[in-house]
Design an enzyme around this catalytic site. Structure first.
Site, PDB file in Angstrom:
ATOM      1  N   GLY A  72      70.338   5.066  53.762  1.00  0.00           N
ATOM      2  CA  GLY A  72      70.262   6.299  54.625  1.00  0.00           C
ATOM      3  C   GLY A  72      71.405   5.940  55.665  1.00  0.00           C
ATOM      4  O   GLY A  72      71.489   4.789  55.899  1.00  0.00           O
ATOM      5  N   GLY A  90      73.307   5.288  62.857  1.00  0.00           N
ATOM      6  CA  GLY A  90      73.479   4.146  62.213  1.00  0.00           C
ATOM      7  C   GLY A  90      73.005   4.030  60.683  1.00  0.00           C
ATOM      8  O   GLY A  90      73.086   5.133  60.040  1.00  0.00           O
ATOM      9  N   LYS A 111      65.712   0.510  60.349  1.00  0.00           N
ATOM     10  CA  LYS A 111      66.714   1.570  60.691  1.00  0.00           C
ATOM     11  C   LYS A 111      67.477   0.649  62.019  1.00  0.00           C
ATOM     12  O   LYS A 111      67.136   0.268  62.917  1.00  0.00           O
ATOM     13  CB  LYS A 111      66.089   2.750  61.599  1.00  0.00           C
ATOM     14  CG  LYS A 111      67.046   3.663  62.254  1.00  0.00           C
ATOM     15  CD  LYS A 111      65.994   4.463  62.667  1.00  0.00           C
ATOM     16  CE  LYS A 111      66.839   5.890  63.496  1.00  0.00           C
ATOM     17  NZ  LYS A 111      66.094   6.947  64.003  1.00  0.00           N
ATOM     18  N   ASP A 142      64.577  17.044  67.542  1.00  0.00           N
ATOM     19  CA  ASP A 142      65.761  17.292  66.322  1.00  0.00           C
ATOM     20  C   ASP A 142      65.197  17.435  65.126  1.00  0.00           C
ATOM     21  O   ASP A 142      65.312  16.587  64.159  1.00  0.00           O
ATOM     22  CB  ASP A 142      66.541  15.720  66.461  1.00  0.00           C
ATOM     23  CG  ASP A 142      67.915  15.764  65.546  1.00  0.00           C
ATOM     24  OD1 ASP A 142      68.526  16.831  65.278  1.00  0.00           O
ATOM     25  OD2 ASP A 142      68.436  14.568  65.340  1.00  0.00           O
TER      26      ASP A 142
END
Length: 276
Positions: free
Chosen positions: A3, A8, A24, A101
């Protein structure tokens, strides 16, 4: 790498004990990335729920900011139900959190397609005794309501609005900013859905690849109405997420509850906000 986004990259990693995790790696402006890094650690290390992605560890050594998270093999919802995860953030945990979000790419799916809410880099605490706080806008345009985009009024009803938009995306198979389904619609999916509701053509919104029989049709129409309830303006017209969970888990009867037209003004501000 599995992803990539403005924050990032996300990598699939295998630890020494053969456990599969997602890592991540935050990038960009270091000070801003570090703020999101610390915010995510602070929030998701204190809450657990089956519809919230678990934080397994982190590393802030050197210039690398790494979050070690559950690996979700089926990717994100954009490639049911996670409403309970939002309700938990808003009402059931020992403090109220607004995610800020909520969008289809932040809902991840595990081996059994169990959804979990991810990415708490923008999340904020909300005091129980305040209806909203005023803050600088942060989030994704198209998923956020006008009172937040234009005036910075942040409340848990911002997440409710985003939830409604994602439900419309699931039903239609379209992104919220798409205009390909109707050239006459100038404000994307939400306005298109509202126009169909007004003319009692709910089912025209449904993705053509979905097999919806007569039994499921009523359920889909209820889902569309719940989504439109979630996207009403002003924010006080929107249900809370616990109320949404109740409507989804029972046979919704809207009775005297009138749907009001959503406010589409924020779409006209997309270019100005994007370049500010």
């Amino acid at each position: 790498m599995i992803g990539k986004g403005g924050f990032g990259e996300v990598f699939k990693a295998i630890l020494d004990d053969r456990k599969v995790v997602a890592v991540k790696k935050l990038r960009g402006n270091y000070a801003k990335a570090k703020l999101g890094f610390e915010n995510e650690i602070l929030l998701i290390s204190q809450i657990t729920h089956r519809n919230l992605l678990s934080l397994l560890g982190w590393s802030g050594e050197g210039s690398d900011l790494l979050l070690i998270l559950e690996y979700m093999p089926n990717g994100s919802l954009d490639k049911f139900l996670w409403a309970k995860g939002l309700a938990h953030l808003h009402k059931e945990s020992h403090f109220r959190i607004v995610h800020r979000d909520i969008k289809s790419s932040n809902i991840l799916l595990d081996d059994h397609f169990q959804p979990k809410i991810a990415d708490f880099g923008l999340a904020m605490f909300q005091q129980e005794d305040k209806s909203h706080v005023t803050t600088k806008f942060a989030g994704t345009l198209g998923y956020t309501p006008p009172e937040y985009v234009l005036y910075g009024h942040l409340s848990d009803k911002v997440d409710t609005f985003s939830f409604g938009i994602v439900i419309l995306e699931i039903i239609s198979g379209q992104k919220c900013t798409s205009r390909s389904f109707d050239a006459s619609s100038t404000n994307g999916l939400l306005e298109y859905a509202w126009k169909l509701y007004e003319t009692k053509n709910h089912m025209k919104l449904v993705d053509e690849t979905m097999d919806v029989n007569q039994y499921k049709e009523e359920h889909v129409m209820n889902m569309i109405e719940i989504a439109l309830l979630c996207t009403q303006s002003p924010a006080s017209k929107r249900p809370t997420m616990p109320e949404v969970v109740f409507m989804l888990s029972s046979d919704p009867s809207f009775g005297e509850r009138q749907l009001t037209r959503p406010n589409f003004i924020f779409n006209h501000w997309r270019m100005e906000i994007g370049h500010s």
